[in-house]
Write a protein that holds these residues in place. Structure first.
Motif, PDB file in Angstrom:
ATOM      1  N   ARG A 236       0.810  -1.077  -0.011  1.00 17.60           N
ATOM      2  CA  ARG A 236      -0.001  -0.004   0.020  1.00 17.60           C
ATOM      3  C   ARG A 236       0.845   1.325  -0.042  1.00 17.60           C
ATOM      4  O   ARG A 236       2.052   1.253   0.768  1.00 17.60           O
ATOM      5  N   PRO A 237       0.541   2.091  -0.921  1.00 21.74           N
ATOM      6  CA  PRO A 237       1.199   3.536  -0.802  1.00 21.74           C
ATOM      7  C   PRO A 237       0.923   4.145   0.626  1.00 21.74           C
ATOM      8  O   PRO A 237       0.008   4.016   1.198  1.00 21.74           O
ATOM      9  N   ASP A 238       1.868   5.133   1.007  1.00 21.02           N
ATOM     10  CA  ASP A 238       1.522   6.129   2.097  1.00 21.02           C
ATOM     11  C   ASP A 238       0.908   7.166   1.486  1.00 21.02           C
ATOM     12  O   ASP A 238       1.092   7.584   0.276  1.00 21.02           O
ATOM     13  N   VAL A 239      -0.670   7.483   2.221  1.00 18.01           N
ATOM     14  CA  VAL A 239      -1.401   8.422   1.692  1.00 18.01           C
ATOM     15  C   VAL A 239      -1.263   9.861   2.763  1.00 18.01           C
ATOM     16  O   VAL A 239      -1.358   9.427   3.934  1.00 18.01           O
ATOM     17  N   SER A 240      -1.071  11.085   2.112  1.00 14.61           N
ATOM     18  CA  SER A 240      -1.298  12.194   2.796  1.00 14.61           C
ATOM     19  C   SER A 240      -2.419  12.883   2.468  1.00 14.61           C
ATOM     20  O   SER A 240      -2.612  13.090   1.316  1.00 14.61           O
ATOM     21  N   VAL A 241      -3.231  13.093   3.204  1.00 12.92           N
ATOM     22  CA  VAL A 241      -4.570  13.842   3.200  1.00 12.92           C
ATOM     23  C   VAL A 241      -4.122  15.271   3.226  1.00 12.92           C
ATOM     24  O   VAL A 241      -3.578  15.886   4.281  1.00 12.92           O
ATOM     25  N   ILE A 242      -4.503  16.025   2.149  1.00  9.46           N
ATOM     26  CA  ILE A 242      -4.304  17.694   2.342  1.00  9.46           C
ATOM     27  C   ILE A 242      -5.581  18.362   2.228  1.00  9.46           C
ATOM     28  O   ILE A 242      -6.135  18.230   1.387  1.00  9.46           O
ATOM     29  N   VAL A 243      -5.931  19.095   3.066  1.00  7.40           N
ATOM     30  CA  VAL A 243      -7.313  19.966   3.228  1.00  7.40           C
ATOM     31  C   VAL A 243      -6.771  21.350   3.275  1.00  7.40           C
ATOM     32  O   VAL A 243      -6.381  22.223   4.338  1.00  7.40           O
ATOM     33  N   PRO A 244      -6.981  22.235   2.199  1.00  8.85           N
ATOM     34  CA  PRO A 244      -6.920  23.764   2.257  1.00  8.85           C
ATOM     35  C   PRO A 244      -8.102  24.331   2.943  1.00  8.85           C
ATOM     36  O   PRO A 244      -9.223  23.878   2.684  1.00  8.85           O
ATOM     37  N   ALA A 245      -8.002  25.217   3.790  1.00  8.95           N
ATOM     38  CA  ALA A 245      -9.127  25.619   4.672  1.00  8.95           C
ATOM     39  C   ALA A 245      -8.837  27.306   4.860  1.00  8.95           C
ATOM     40  O   ALA A 245      -7.776  27.653   5.269  1.00  8.95           O
ATOM     41  N   PHE A 246     -10.159  27.767   4.622  1.00 11.90           N
ATOM     42  CA  PHE A 246     -10.272  29.435   5.086  1.00 11.90           C
ATOM     43  C   PHE A 246     -11.536  29.588   5.820  1.00 11.90           C
ATOM     44  O   PHE A 246     -12.637  29.282   5.129  1.00 11.90           O
TER      45      PHE A 246
END
Length: 319
Positions: free
Chosen positions: A2-12
């Motif tokens: 399984r690949p490592d997964v990074s979750v990225i959430v831009p937020a304002f």
């Protein structure tokens, strides 16, 4: 493996929806290595909510928009696959698993993005129902291999950014579409109807019209920079053309009262699939409301595109 997964959430200023977004990330059937929330100078409790969910918070020094926020998230992440989410989106529990399966089974695919559910994240009334119906329909209509990238819910190999570079920080709209245009054809893009997220969409009509007018000012500049065939379009050329014809027919009502009505009926049937879809899901009465709002939205898009065509494009400015 399984690949490592990074979750990225831009937020304002995302305090209203970010908790639901991060709770949905926590509920994913596939594990993630890290969750990164990039705070774009929020004035509410966005940072505190992100930290309460155990996310890494990257604070922007100034408000620069989603392109710069996503780039900051890429720099802070370590995953082989980057799972981008908008802060007002809550993916279904199998959304990440669907994307990873496609990336595993189709090695030429570099990016998988999904569709909005018909079920809202929070039910805020008929304008939001209109938005979700239309957003679900046009994404579903284009499902399969595409050449457009949309990052509201999107899994993409990190190697794509190593090759083509990050988001264009001059853009505050259409920045995700512009990234896809730089991806060479050998990097496949899939729009999967099985990768679903609930979305907290626009619920106030005037705010929606203003946003459509503002964002559509980049439609023609981005389209002029497209390489190859045109990408995904939310509205058909027939729909847009008949919306314009309806506007032109309004002054004719003084001489022939039926002119605007006939033009509007042409607008309604310009995309018969959309008409059937709305009637099937919400009934004929709501369909009347839907197409009245839709006409105002397309008029806003046309007005914004006209203004954008007359203004200098940020895509023509030095990078």
């Amino acid at each position: 493996m399984r690949p490592d997964v990074s979750v990225i959430v831009p937020a304002f200023d995302s305090a209203q929806t970010l908790g639901a977004c991060l709770a949905a990330v926590r509920a994913q059937r596939e594990p993630v290595a890290e969750v990164i929330v990039v705070d774009d100078c929020s004035t509410d409790g966005t940072r505190e909510i992100a930290r309460a969910f155990g996310a890494t918070v990257v604070e922007q020094p100034e408000n620069r928009g989603p392109a710069a926020a996503r780039n900051a998230g890429i720099r802070a992440s370590r995953g082989d696959v980057l799972f981008f989410l908008d802060a007002d989106c809550a993916p279904e529990p199998d959304a990440l698993a669907v994307a990873l399966r496609i990336l595993r089974d189709e090695p030429d695919v570099a990016c998988v993005h999904g569709i909005y559910s018909l079920r809202p994240l929070f039910d805020d009334g008929p304008v939001e129902a209109y938005r979700l119906l239309h957003g679900h329909y046009w994404r579903l209509k284009h499902a399969g291999r595409v050449r457009t990238t949309l990052f509201a819910v999107c899994a993409i190999r990190r190697s794509v950014f190593d090759e083509v570079g990050g988001f264009d920080e001059r853009l505050r709209a259409s920045e995700d579409v512009e990234v896809g245009d730089r991806m060479p054809a050998r990097l496949g893009i899939v729009l999967s109807p099985a990768m679903v997220c609930r979305h907290d969409d626009d619920s106030r009509l005037l705010a929606l019209l203003r946003k459509q007018f503002r964002r559509s000012q980049l439609l023609l500049p981005v389209a002029r920079h497209e390489r190859g065939p045109a990408g995904i379009r939310a509205n058909s050329l027939a729909t847009v053309g008949l919306a314009g014809l309806t506007a032109l027919a309004l002054p004719l009502a003084a001489f022939w009262a039926w002119a605007p009505l006939l033009a509007f009926l042409g607008f309604v049937v310009a995309d018969p699939g959309l008409l059937r879809f709305v009637v099937r899901h919400r009934g004929p009465a709501f369909a009347v409301y839907f197409f009245a709002v839709h006409l105002l939205v397309v008029w806003s898009v046309l007005a914004g595109a006209l203004v954008g065509a007359l203004r200098p494009s940020p895509l023509l400015e030095p990078a």
